[in-house]
Design a protein around this motif. Structure first.
Motif, PDB file in Angstrom:
ATOM      1  N   GLU A  40      50.108  76.864  30.156  1.00  0.00           N
ATOM      2  CA  GLU A  40      49.820  75.580  30.341  1.00  0.00           C
ATOM      3  C   GLU A  40      49.400  75.227  31.962  1.00  0.00           C
ATOM      4  O   GLU A  40      48.349  74.928  32.359  1.00  0.00           O
ATOM      5  N   GLU A  41      49.942  76.140  32.820  1.00  0.00           N
ATOM      6  CA  GLU A  41      49.778  76.108  34.213  1.00  0.00           C
ATOM      7  C   GLU A  41      48.442  76.946  34.334  1.00  0.00           C
ATOM      8  O   GLU A  41      47.519  76.234  35.270  1.00  0.00           O
ATOM      9  N   VAL A  42      48.144  78.126  33.747  1.00  0.00           N
ATOM     10  CA  VAL A  42      47.066  78.793  33.810  1.00  0.00           C
ATOM     11  C   VAL A  42      45.632  77.750  33.285  1.00  0.00           C
ATOM     12  O   VAL A  42      44.645  77.852  34.286  1.00  0.00           O
ATOM     13  N   HIS A  43      45.957  77.029  32.536  1.00  0.00           N
ATOM     14  CA  HIS A  43      44.825  76.194  31.869  1.00  0.00           C
ATOM     15  C   HIS A  43      44.783  75.083  33.052  1.00  0.00           C
ATOM     16  O   HIS A  43      43.398  74.900  33.350  1.00  0.00           O
ATOM     17  N   ARG A  44      45.677  74.489  33.694  1.00  0.00           N
ATOM     18  CA  ARG A  44      45.355  73.744  34.557  1.00  0.00           C
ATOM     19  C   ARG A  44      44.870  74.299  35.649  1.00  0.00           C
ATOM     20  O   ARG A  44      43.789  73.822  36.621  1.00  0.00           O
ATOM     21  N   THR A  45      45.193  75.418  36.187  1.00  0.00           N
ATOM     22  CA  THR A  45      44.859  76.104  37.487  1.00  0.00           C
ATOM     23  C   THR A  45      43.344  76.485  37.277  1.00  0.00           C
ATOM     24  O   THR A  45      42.427  76.305  38.188  1.00  0.00           O
ATOM     25  N   PHE A  46      43.101  77.039  36.115  1.00  0.00           N
ATOM     26  CA  PHE A  46      41.893  77.541  35.726  1.00  0.00           C
ATOM     27  C   PHE A  46      40.748  76.150  35.964  1.00  0.00           C
ATOM     28  O   PHE A  46      39.760  76.172  36.404  1.00  0.00           O
ATOM     29  N   GLY A  47      41.223  74.942  35.442  1.00  0.00           N
ATOM     30  CA  GLY A  47      40.637  73.622  35.370  1.00  0.00           C
ATOM     31  C   GLY A  47      40.134  73.280  36.770  1.00  0.00           C
ATOM     32  O   GLY A  47      39.319  72.679  37.200  1.00  0.00           O
ATOM     33  N   LYS A  48      41.201  73.796  37.740  1.00  0.00           N
ATOM     34  CA  LYS A  48      40.785  73.508  39.235  1.00  0.00           C
ATOM     35  C   LYS A  48      40.101  74.278  39.792  1.00  0.00           C
ATOM     36  O   LYS A  48      39.657  74.202  41.064  1.00  0.00           O
ATOM     37  N   GLY A  49      39.423  75.262  39.146  1.00  0.00           N
ATOM     38  CA  GLY A  49      38.699  76.524  39.730  1.00  0.00           C
ATOM     39  C   GLY A  49      39.432  77.524  40.737  1.00  0.00           C
ATOM     40  O   GLY A  49      38.656  78.180  41.443  1.00  0.00           O
ATOM     41  N   VAL A 109      39.550  83.697  31.075  1.00  0.00           N
ATOM     42  CA  VAL A 109      40.917  83.547  30.526  1.00  0.00           C
ATOM     43  C   VAL A 109      41.233  83.168  29.132  1.00  0.00           C
ATOM     44  O   VAL A 109      40.419  82.321  28.567  1.00  0.00           O
ATOM     45  N   HIS A 110      41.792  83.845  28.395  1.00  0.00           N
ATOM     46  CA  HIS A 110      42.237  83.657  26.939  1.00  0.00           C
ATOM     47  C   HIS A 110      43.751  83.457  26.952  1.00  0.00           C
ATOM     48  O   HIS A 110      44.404  84.209  27.224  1.00  0.00           O
ATOM     49  N   LEU A 111      44.090  81.994  26.647  1.00  0.00           N
ATOM     50  CA  LEU A 111      45.438  81.769  26.481  1.00  0.00           C
ATOM     51  C   LEU A 111      46.055  82.243  25.160  1.00  0.00           C
ATOM     52  O   LEU A 111      45.685  82.169  24.087  1.00  0.00           O
ATOM     53  N   GLU A 120      51.256  92.035   9.833  1.00  0.00           N
ATOM     54  CA  GLU A 120      50.289  91.083  10.249  1.00  0.00           C
ATOM     55  C   GLU A 120      50.811  89.669  10.231  1.00  0.00           C
ATOM     56  O   GLU A 120      51.710  89.506   9.574  1.00  0.00           O
ATOM     57  N   CYS A 121      50.829  88.995  11.230  1.00  0.00           N
ATOM     58  CA  CYS A 121      51.420  87.739  11.773  1.00  0.00           C
ATOM     59  C   CYS A 121      50.357  86.770  11.691  1.00  0.00           C
ATOM     60  O   CYS A 121      49.157  86.583  12.297  1.00  0.00           O
ATOM     61  N   ASP A 122      50.583  85.825  10.684  1.00  0.00           N
ATOM     62  CA  ASP A 122      49.774  84.421  10.278  1.00  0.00           C
ATOM     63  C   ASP A 122      49.924  83.682  11.576  1.00  0.00           C
ATOM     64  O   ASP A 122      51.112  82.974  11.554  1.00  0.00           O
ATOM     65  N   THR A 123      48.967  83.375  12.382  1.00  0.00           N
ATOM     66  CA  THR A 123      49.261  82.440  13.606  1.00  0.00           C
ATOM     67  C   THR A 123      48.125  81.586  13.671  1.00  0.00           C
ATOM     68  O   THR A 123      47.205  81.347  12.926  1.00  0.00           O
ATOM     69  N   TYR A 124      48.072  81.197  14.999  1.00  0.00           N
ATOM     70  CA  TYR A 124      47.194  80.250  15.434  1.00  0.00           C
ATOM     71  C   TYR A 124      47.139  80.075  17.073  1.00  0.00           C
ATOM     72  O   TYR A 124      48.284  79.925  17.459  1.00  0.00           O
ATOM     73  N   ARG A 125      45.857  79.856  17.456  1.00  0.00           N
ATOM     74  CA  ARG A 125      46.116  79.657  18.904  1.00  0.00           C
ATOM     75  C   ARG A 125      45.682  78.216  19.357  1.00  0.00           C
ATOM     76  O   ARG A 125      44.730  77.660  18.554  1.00  0.00           O
ATOM     77  N   HIS A 126      46.506  77.483  20.034  1.00  0.00           N
ATOM     78  CA  HIS A 126      46.305  76.319  20.451  1.00  0.00           C
ATOM     79  C   HIS A 126      45.168  75.968  21.296  1.00  0.00           C
ATOM     80  O   HIS A 126      44.608  74.769  21.265  1.00  0.00           O
ATOM     81  N   TYR A 127      44.593  76.994  22.028  1.00  0.00           N
ATOM     82  CA  TYR A 127      43.429  76.761  22.909  1.00  0.00           C
ATOM     83  C   TYR A 127      42.300  77.214  22.212  1.00  0.00           C
ATOM     84  O   TYR A 127      42.401  77.828  21.239  1.00  0.00           O
ATOM     85  N   GLY A 128      41.178  77.478  23.153  1.00  0.00           N
ATOM     86  CA  GLY A 128      39.977  78.114  22.437  1.00  0.00           C
ATOM     87  C   GLY A 128      39.911  79.538  22.531  1.00  0.00           C
ATOM     88  O   GLY A 128      41.057  80.205  23.036  1.00  0.00           O
ATOM     89  N   HIS A 129      38.844  80.252  22.465  1.00  0.00           N
ATOM     90  CA  HIS A 129      38.971  81.690  22.404  1.00  0.00           C
ATOM     91  C   HIS A 129      39.060  81.976  24.008  1.00  0.00           C
ATOM     92  O   HIS A 129      39.930  82.857  24.289  1.00  0.00           O
ATOM     93  N   PHE A 130      38.472  81.190  24.683  1.00  0.00           N
ATOM     94  CA  PHE A 130      38.460  81.246  26.154  1.00  0.00           C
ATOM     95  C   PHE A 130      38.435  80.154  27.092  1.00  0.00           C
ATOM     96  O   PHE A 130      38.325  79.167  26.073  1.00  0.00           O
ATOM     97  N   GLU A 139      34.247  75.191  23.458  1.00  0.00           N
ATOM     98  CA  GLU A 139      34.409  73.908  22.699  1.00  0.00           C
ATOM     99  C   GLU A 139      35.208  74.012  21.368  1.00  0.00           C
ATOM    100  O   GLU A 139      35.521  72.812  20.954  1.00  0.00           O
ATOM    101  N   GLN A 140      35.390  75.091  20.758  1.00  0.00           N
ATOM    102  CA  GLN A 140      36.181  75.367  19.558  1.00  0.00           C
ATOM    103  C   GLN A 140      35.458  74.493  18.405  1.00  0.00           C
ATOM    104  O   GLN A 140      36.223  73.963  17.509  1.00  0.00           O
ATOM    105  N   LYS A 141      34.186  74.471  18.391  1.00  0.00           N
ATOM    106  CA  LYS A 141      33.460  73.691  16.887  1.00  0.00           C
ATOM    107  C   LYS A 141      33.811  74.366  15.741  1.00  0.00           C
ATOM    108  O   LYS A 141      33.629  73.711  14.852  1.00  0.00           O
TER     109      LYS A 141
END
Lengths: 350, 315
Positions: free
Chosen positions: B21-30, B36-38, B232-242, B246-248
């Motif tokens: 979550e911090e990386v997400h915020r920090t990336f958003g601040k440039g 970055v892939h979360l 095989e672990c069936d999972t999901y990423r909360h954010y996008g690929h990078f 836009e995660q369309k």
């Protein structure tokens, strides 16, 4: 011709669209060239497809909507598999554009290009043609680190049977892309990701630029600078700055690095007697060293000083912003080299 | 018993989540260059596996590697500094997010090449087998990588040599923007395992205990000299690929979309009395503090010295 400004990315997108309209054997194949395959909400009411990505940079956006998933083909992440398939399809009647998302992924895609596509015609005694365009992306500057930032067009340029073009601006990108698709051979089309947002005049009409011909961007009589791709901008900045001191620089945009235009470069060196080659590749066994060796061989008597190359250092591409900036050749680095070459000139003229 | 590892697992899960979550915020601040892939959403996999590994065991990771690095014990301050391209980063700022590594902790690197880790993990396992070291190697890979040719070569080689390696597929349903169900001819990755003469197990990758139990069995098999296992672990990423995706391609019906492995483990652990509510809150606060300190450390760290551009090329 109509005049309008579009980006480097749009110019390539437009070239692909125009060739696909003109020739139904042209297909685009690669990982996420559309994206979102078999995602129901991306199918529009009229049955056409929206794309999720249109390429990771969004360069091929809209193509799947116009041409459908039969011609804009998303692949699994399986570079060897789909590059082999592209070679097979090219040998048997299609004219594929295969996208290698980053040129750094060539490790997995190289055999189909190196040992299959590039050699089939030769090995088959001229009885095959492989009209394959390999679109790929090179270059540092985006903070993408060691495995997504390399400049590897020289690697492709070392393979007989492969042509390699490196456009430096939107106009050239469109014309060279259309020429690459029309070409009956394997053509690697290497795009610098840092140029994607560059805007320039691009006619809407279909036009091609001859592969293998360099472009003399500006004429000059004192110093020749040969540059590739993004480095053409560096060469022009150097020419501007030296021009202030009365030094007339000739800037040559190589456009094609294999086969490169020996005639244009040698004619220029005969006129100026001085040569600098700028290439963002690592410094050994690259296009710059190839140009230097050919010029030393064929125009030695015309040279007034050593041939200089300005390249990236012999290191991987670093991640940290300041290290990456130090890695990429820029005008200051070229000027340091140029000062040495033209010192006699400046003493005489200024 | 997972009970004994509960506090460690819960700590690492929270560290990973707050970190991302911090990386997400920090990336958003440039403040973070590049791509970055979360890992947020997939915490149960990294922690469920790593709860059973030691520093001497090796892992190979992916472009989505922050979670693996944290769970493997990499220094979190050094990770954050690396991701910001600073001098005090684990790689001196020269690798970045996609190349976070600490070989001394058995972390053989996040990897910018999809499918780049299969053979490397097999190689680490070969070292263990050859030198008689009782260590295992774990190869983390995504569903996207399962369609690379290297999947086949790596699994086949590991199997014929009976290497102590565990192939852990994090099937988060999408390879970049392409659904796994489109990209794979087989319905699951696990069902390919019999072709390589190894067990293939599919588990709920949002459930740490399921991942933990499957890993435990696989490690026993590896250490008994019986060779590799595919999990095989069936999972999901909360954010996008990078970051910026836009995660369309995501839909409301995606399996695991509304699940959170951390919340689920918290409830289960408290219900089973593996952890008290008070302990949970303390861990959450500690984890948050750890990450805040890492961010401050990374922001204060200077850029690397330019001379380091030319170092570390050859030994």
């Amino acid at each position: 011709m109509t005049e309008r400004k579009v980006t480097f990315m749009t110019a390539i997108n437009e070239a692909m669209a125009q060739s696909m309209r003109k020739d139904e054997t042209v297909i685009l194949i690669g990982t996420d060239v559309a994206g979102g395959a078999e995602v129901d909400h991306l199918v529009q009411d009229d049955g056409r497809y929206d794309d999720a990505f249109g390429g990771v940079f969004g360069l091929s956006k809209g193509l799947v909507t116009e041409f459908g998933r039969e011609r804009v083909i998303d692949t699994p992440i399986a570079e060897h598999g789909y590059f082999s398939a592209a070679v097979g399809a090219a040998a048997t009647g299609l004219r594929p554009i295969a996208e290698l998302m980053f040129n750094d992924f060539v490790g997995f895609a190289l055999d189909p290009i190196l040992n299959q596509g590039a050699k089939m015609r030769y090995m088959f005694g001229g009885k095959a043609k492989i009209p394959l365009t390999v679109r790929t992306v090179h270059g540092a500057g985006a903070g993408a680190a060691a495995q997504h930032s390399q400049t590897l067009y020289g690697l492709f340029g070392a393979i007989p049977g492969v042509k390699v073009v490196v456009p430096s601006n939107p106009y050239d990108a469109k014309g060279l892309m259309l020429a690459a698709i029309e070409d009956d051979n394997v053509v690697v089309f290497s795009e610098d990701k840092m140029l994607y947002g560059m805007k320039g005049d691009v006619p809407e009409e279909y036009y091609t630029i001859e592969i293998g011909k360099a472009n003399v961007v500006r004429e000059g009589s004192d110093l020749t600078i040969v540059a590739i791709g993004k480095m053409v901008q560096v060469a022009e900045e150097v020419a501007d700055r030296l021009g202030g001191d009365g030094v007339k620089v000739e800037v040559i945009d190589l456009r094609t690095i294999s086969p490169w235009d020996q005639e244009t470069v040698i004619e220029s060196v005969k006129k100026t007697g001085r040569l600098i080659v700028i290439d963002e590749s690592n410094p050994h066994n690259n296009t710059a060293t190839d140009v230097a060796s050919v010029v030393a061989d064929k125009a030695f008597d015309y040279l007034d000083g050593p041939i200089k190359t300005v390249c990236a250092p012999n290191t991987p591409v670093p991640f940290a912003a300041n290290l990456e900036k130090a890695y990429i050749p820029d005008a200051d680095k070229v000027l340091r080299v140029a000062e040495e070459l033209i010192s006699d000139l400046k003493i005489g003229t200024i | 018993m997972i009970k004994e590892k509960t506090l460690w697992i819960y700590q690492k899960m929270n560290e990973i989540r707050f970190f991302e979550e911090e990386v997400h915020r920090t990336f958003g601040k440039g403040l973070i260059p590049g791509f970055v892939h979360l890992y947020a959403g997939e915490e149960a996999v990294a922690t469920g596996v790593m709860a059973l590994l030691n520093d001497e065991d090796y892992i190979t990771s992916t472009h989505r590697g922050h979670g693996h690095a944290i769970a493997k014990g990499c220094d979190i301050k050094g990770m954050m500094a690396e991701i910001m391209g600073k001098r005090d980063g684990l790689g001196g700022g020269k690798g970045g997010s996609m190349h976070v590594a600490d070989i001394d902790k058995g972390m053989l690197g996040a990897n910018g090449i999809v499918g780049g880790g299969f053979g490397i993990a097999a190689g680490a396992a070969l070292t263990s087998k050859t030198l008689g070291l009782d260590h295992v190697a774990v190869c983390f890979f995504g569903d996207g990588a399962s369609n690379e040719g290297t999947f086949h070569e790596g699994l086949n080689l590991a199997s014929i040599l009976d290497l102590p390696v565990i192939f852990v597929c994090e099937n988060n349903q999408f390879g970049e923007g392409t659904p796994f169900r489109y990209a794979s001819a087989s319905e699951t990755v696990a069902e390919r395992a019999p072709a390589y003469n190894m067990p293939g197990i599919r588990v709920d990758g949002m459930d740490v205990e399921a991942v933990y139990e499957a890993t435990k069995t696989a490690i026993e098999r590896a250490k008994a000299g019986k060779g590799p296992t595919l999990i095989e672990c069936d999972t999901y990423r909360h954010y996008g690929h990078f970051e910026g995706d836009e995660q369309k391609y995501k839909t409301d019906n995606d399996p695991n979309k509304d699940r959170d492995p951390i919340t689920e483990f918290r409830e289960k652990a408290i219900k089973n009395q593996w952890m008290t509510e008070k302990q949970a809150v303390e861990i959450e606060e500690n984890a948050k503090k750890t990450i805040d300190e890492a961010v401050a450390f990374a922001e204060e760290s200077p850029l690397p010295d330019i001379s380091t551009l030319y170092t570390d090329i050859f030994a």
